[in-house]
Motif scaffolding. Structure first.
Motif: not given
Length: 204
Positions: A56-59, A79-90, A98-105, A194-197
């Motif tokens: 799952x991913x979103x901006x 966490x500025x608007x436009x930051x990308x958050x992605x979660x992968x569950x296996x 569970x893996x978390x990847x963020x960009x733009x923070x 809590x700064x982002x979700x």
């Protein structure tokens, strides 16, 4: 993303227009729209019997009226608007990662992050408490063996990753988001505000 050419017209170098091709386009349309919009959810099967994965991913957008799949930022300094958050569950054989990847923070900042019980909302508290595998796990149930902790420190480009491995899987419907907190997790699972979700429909 390509649709295999299965209909008439292939010999003239044109896309197939047969029933199978039209059905494939209808099937793929929601996923293609999600990719174009920058948000989405993908599912798949692993090699082992019963293994599967979810991505799952979103901006990030401010609270108000996020579109389905958007992440929510409650602190645009961290966490500025436009930051990308992605979660992968296996999931495989009753265990999971569970893996978390963020960009733009904010670069260089140490964040806490955990799986929470409820979906994200306009209010940071809407995501509810941390998910716990065993709510009564010893005198201190808030620990990285009983919860999914995904703390990370962003690099100079504002990117960060974290991975949690667990010898259990989520109960159906009881884990629904990843929340990023203002500082690294301390004693008792406290990581500050809590700064982002990102809402994630985790699988069992």
């Amino acid at each position: 993303m390509r649709v295999r050419n299965t209909g008439s017209g292939a010999g003239r170098g044109r896309p197939g227009r047969g029933p199978a091709a039209r059905a494939a386009v209808r099937l793929l349309a929601p996923a293609m729209a999600a990719v174009l919009a920058g948000t989405g959810v993908a599912h798949g099967l692993g090699r082992a019997e019963g293994a599967h994965w979810l991505r799952a991913w979103g901006y990030a957008v401010p609270p108000g009226d996020p579109a389905p799949g958007d992440a929510v930022t409650y602190d645009e300094e961290l966490v500025p608007a436009g930051a990308r958050i992605q979660v992968i569950q296996r999931v495989s054989g009753g265990t999971m990662t569970v893996e978390l990847e963020v960009r733009g923070v904010q670069p260089g900042h140490a964040f806490g992050a955990h799986v929470h019980e409820l979906p994200c909302g306009d209010d940071p508290a809407d995501s509810g408490p941390h998910y716990r595998n065993d709510p009564a796990d010893g005198p201190e149930p808030a620990n990285p063996r009983n919860e999914v902790w995904l703390d990370f420190t962003a690099d100079s480009a504002g990117r960060g990753t974290a991975l949690s491995r667990q010898q259990w899987v989520f109960r159906p419907g009881e884990a629904n988001s990843v929340v990023i907190h203002e500082h690294a997790t301390g004693h008792g699972g406290d990581a500050g505000g809590r700064v982002a979700c990102l809402t994630v429909g985790f699988t069992d």
